[in-house]
Design a protein around this motif. Structure first.
Motif, PDB file in Angstrom:
ATOM      1  N   GLY A   1       0.828  -1.195   0.000  1.00 52.22           N
ATOM      2  CA  GLY A   1       0.000   0.000   0.000  1.00 52.22           C
ATOM      3  C   GLY A   1       0.858   1.237   0.000  1.00 52.22           C
ATOM      4  O   GLY A   1       2.086   1.178  -0.182  1.00 52.22           O
ATOM      5  N   PRO A   2       0.254   2.408   0.209  1.00 51.44           N
ATOM      6  CA  PRO A   2       1.033   3.651   0.229  1.00 51.44           C
ATOM      7  C   PRO A   2       2.065   3.631   1.358  1.00 51.44           C
ATOM      8  O   PRO A   2       1.768   3.241   2.483  1.00 51.44           O
ATOM      9  N   ALA A   3       3.276   4.010   1.016  1.00 48.97           N
ATOM     10  CA  ALA A   3       4.352   3.994   2.006  1.00 48.97           C
ATOM     11  C   ALA A   3       5.401   5.028   1.645  1.00 48.97           C
ATOM     12  O   ALA A   3       5.728   5.223   0.463  1.00 48.97           O
ATOM     13  N   ARG A   4       5.928   5.661   2.660  1.00 46.19           N
ATOM     14  CA  ARG A   4       7.060   6.570   2.476  1.00 46.19           C
ATOM     15  C   ARG A   4       8.330   5.731   2.476  1.00 46.19           C
ATOM     16  O   ARG A   4       8.416   4.715   3.171  1.00 46.19           O
ATOM     17  N   LEU A   5       9.324   6.153   1.699  1.00 47.65           N
ATOM     18  CA  LEU A   5      10.554   5.379   1.570  1.00 47.65           C
ATOM     19  C   LEU A   5      11.731   6.177   2.102  1.00 47.65           C
ATOM     20  O   LEU A   5      11.945   7.338   1.712  1.00 47.65           O
ATOM     21  N   LEU A   6      12.483   5.551   3.021  1.00 41.09           N
ATOM     22  CA  LEU A   6      13.701   6.156   3.558  1.00 41.09           C
ATOM     23  C   LEU A   6      14.865   5.238   3.201  1.00 41.09           C
ATOM     24  O   LEU A   6      14.883   4.065   3.581  1.00 41.09           O
ATOM     25  N   LEU A   7      15.833   5.785   2.428  1.00 43.74           N
ATOM     26  CA  LEU A   7      16.993   5.020   1.977  1.00 43.74           C
ATOM     27  C   LEU A   7      18.223   5.478   2.743  1.00 43.74           C
ATOM     28  O   LEU A   7      18.515   6.686   2.797  1.00 43.74           O
ATOM     29  N   VAL A   8      18.945   4.540   3.359  1.00 43.30           N
ATOM     30  CA  VAL A   8      20.153   4.894   4.112  1.00 43.30           C
ATOM     31  C   VAL A   8      21.261   3.927   3.730  1.00 43.30           C
ATOM     32  O   VAL A   8      21.137   2.708   3.923  1.00 43.30           O
ATOM     33  N   ASN A   9      22.334   4.464   3.195  1.00 44.70           N
ATOM     34  CA  ASN A   9      23.523   3.677   2.882  1.00 44.70           C
ATOM     35  C   ASN A   9      24.419   3.677   4.113  1.00 44.70           C
ATOM     36  O   ASN A   9      25.072   4.688   4.417  1.00 44.70           O
ATOM     37  N   THR A  10      24.443   2.576   4.841  1.00 40.36           N
ATOM     38  CA  THR A  10      25.206   2.518   6.092  1.00 40.36           C
ATOM     39  C   THR A  10      26.590   1.886   5.914  1.00 40.36           C
ATOM     40  O   THR A  10      27.309   1.700   6.897  1.00 40.36           O
ATOM     41  N   PHE A  11      26.963   1.533   4.692  1.00 41.27           N
ATOM     42  CA  PHE A  11      28.298   0.975   4.418  1.00 41.27           C
ATOM     43  C   PHE A  11      28.866   1.672   3.176  1.00 41.27           C
ATOM     44  O   PHE A  11      28.906   1.104   2.076  1.00 41.27           O
ATOM     45  N   PRO A  12      29.245   2.942   3.345  1.00 38.77           N
ATOM     46  CA  PRO A  12      29.635   3.759   2.180  1.00 38.77           C
ATOM     47  C   PRO A  12      30.793   3.172   1.369  1.00 38.77           C
ATOM     48  O   PRO A  12      30.910   3.436   0.160  1.00 38.77           O
ATOM     49  N   ASP A  13      31.664   2.397   1.997  1.00 39.21           N
ATOM     50  CA  ASP A  13      32.827   1.860   1.297  1.00 39.21           C
ATOM     51  C   ASP A  13      32.536   0.549   0.591  1.00 39.21           C
ATOM     52  O   ASP A  13      33.452  -0.072   0.017  1.00 39.21           O
ATOM     53  N   GLY A  14      31.292   0.092   0.656  1.00 37.15           N
ATOM     54  CA  GLY A  14      30.956  -1.167   0.005  1.00 37.15           C
ATOM     55  C   GLY A  14      31.032  -1.073  -1.503  1.00 37.15           C
ATOM     56  O   GLY A  14      30.759  -0.012  -2.090  1.00 37.15           O
TER      57      GLY A  14
END
Length: 464
Positions: free
Chosen positions: A79-92
């Motif tokens: 259904g409707p959802a807000r999306l939060l994207l977080v890159n927690t391993f920048p060196d990957g």
């Protein structure tokens, strides 16, 4: 790269916007793969989250589906959802490219890069979120006619946060074996209630000032009780069903008069004394300082020439439960000898009837006789039992006691199947069996404890 506070602020804003229908999907681009959390509010307004199984990078990027399509499919919601994207391993090796692909597919999503433990941060954000509803304690309100109605006492208003405390006065009555339930419900503007949490513990009857502590949305602890309440797994429907329709008038004071026969085999006397002690202890647990206890020990009359005839001994009158238990302990080993076919129960009844004063409003008096022998008759009797030397009439004394307002009579007999008339009159034809007494049921029949149908699952609302 973003700072942890930026991630926290973005997550807090997204959690604040949660509703039952509008969810939040948090995508953690971690070292091992894509970790997803689904968050939404339940019916009580509490943010709830669950994590999906980790999607390894190798499966996402090297499978039969093109990587961009695989990533887009991974973050789909029902259904409707807000999306939060977080890159927690920048060196990957895959993380930055995957974040860019997701941002292109979802331009409205919030995208951040920060080396942190996102799961721990989300738990803190949810715990620190302000309440979006009022939190109330469920109580019962006794009406003038004894009817019980559900009521609520405000604990925390909208906007309250973790760590806030609220004192509330309650009155706990006798509950069932599970104890008194401290249930918290939430409500919004329309005042439609939803259950937030329920915890229970066995609380001695009495008045308490309980302090509720908010541990975050959906989490309330109670302080100021004899022990820590534990989770209760009963359904709301079961708890509501346990509320009696009506309560009798409250007992403001109670007087338990125990008359124990101390004639016969020593082991039988010891068992009678033990039953008296159990009854006193149970009544004291229900009524606490509202209970007064009197104790009379009696045996047979003495008909031998020049023998002193003092068959009734008042060991205690209107004392405390502890004093009564001490006197019962002192009676251990006592046995009265004399005429073997009867005991002076008629003198006990006459003595009690004479000593009891006018009843007080709301006060309860209970006479409990424990023994086995019949009473002496007032005159020559077909049973050939000798008459009472002072011609006390047990039937007349029972009539006086039975007609006294607020007074209940009861009996525990050695062998109920062989009980004489006096024992049957004292117990409505059914004396309790000395060998198998249900003390709780006996206390309820004497008005010293509520019957099972009158036990309250919730506390009564106390004075603010």
């Amino acid at each position: 790269m973003s700072e942890p506070d930026e991630v926290r602020k973005a997550a807090a804003g997204a959690v604040a916007d949660l509703t039952e229908r509008n969810a939040l999907l948090v995508a953690d681009l971690a070292a091992e793969g894509l970790v997803l959390w689904d968050l939404r509010r339940d019916a009580a307004g509490t943010p709830r989250g669950r994590s999906r199984p980790v999607l390894p990078w190798d499966e996402l990027l090297n499978g039969p589906v093109p990587p961009a399509r695989a990533l887009e499919r991974a973050v789909q919601t029902d259904g409707p959802a807000r999306l939060l994207l977080v890159n927690t391993f920048p060196d990957g090796p895959h993380n930055t490219a995957a974040l860019d692909a997701l941002r292109r597919a979802h331009p409205d999503a919030t995208a951040l890069t920060c080396d942190l433990r996102l799961g721990e941060l989300l738990a803190e954000v949810v715990a620190d979120a302000p309440l979006n509803r009022w939190y109330d304690l469920v109580t019962l309100q006794r009406q003038d006619d004894g009817r019980l109605e559900l009521a609520c006492r405000l604990l925390f208003p909208m906007g309250a946060r973790r760590g806030e405390r609220a004192p509330v006065a309650v009155e706990c009555e006798a509950a069932d074996e599970r104890g008194t339930v401290f249930a918290v419900v939430s409500s919004a503007q329309e005042r439609r209630y939803a259950l937030v949490t329920r915890r229970t513990m066995r609380v001695p009857p009495g008045r308490y000032t309980v302090t509720a502590e908010l541990g975050g949305p959906g989490r309330v602890r109670f302080h100021g009780l004899p022990a820590e309440p534990v989770a209760d797994d009963r359904t709301w429907a079961d708890l509501i069903k346990a509320i009696p329709a009506k309560l009798p008038p409250p007992v403001t004071a109670a007087h338990l008069v125990c008359a124990v026969e101390v004639s016969g085999p020593p082991e039988r006397v010891a068992e009678r004394l033990a039953r008296a002690g159990q009854t006193v202890a149970h009544a004291a647990g229900e009524l606490r300082d509202r209970l007064r206890v009197s104790l009379l020990a009696y045996g047979p009359h003495a008909f031998e020439r020049r023998a002193a005839d003092a068959p009734v001994e008042i060991r205690l009158w209107a004392g405390t439960a502890d004093e009564a238990l001490d006197e019962l302990e002192r009676l251990t080993g006592t046995t009265r000898t004399g005429y073997p076919r009867a005991a002076a129960l008629e003198c006990v009844l006459a003595e009690v009837a004479a000593r009891l004063g006018p009843p007080e409003p709301g006060a309860r008096t209970a006479l409990l006789a424990i023994g086995g022998r019949p009473a002496f008759p007032p005159r020559v009797h077909p049973s050939e039992i000798l008459p009472c030397p002072v011609r006390h009439d047990w039937a007349a004394a029972v009539d006086v006691l039975a007609d006294r307002p607020g007074t209940a009579l009861g009996a525990i007999h050695d062998r109920p199947g062989h009980a004489s008339d006096v024992w049957l009159r004292l117990s409505d034809g059914a004396p309790a069996d000395l060998a198998a007494v249900d003390v709780q049921r006996l206390g309820a029949s004497l008005g010293l404890a509520p019957a099972a149908a009158q036990r309250l699952p919730f506390p009564l609302a106390g004075s603010p």
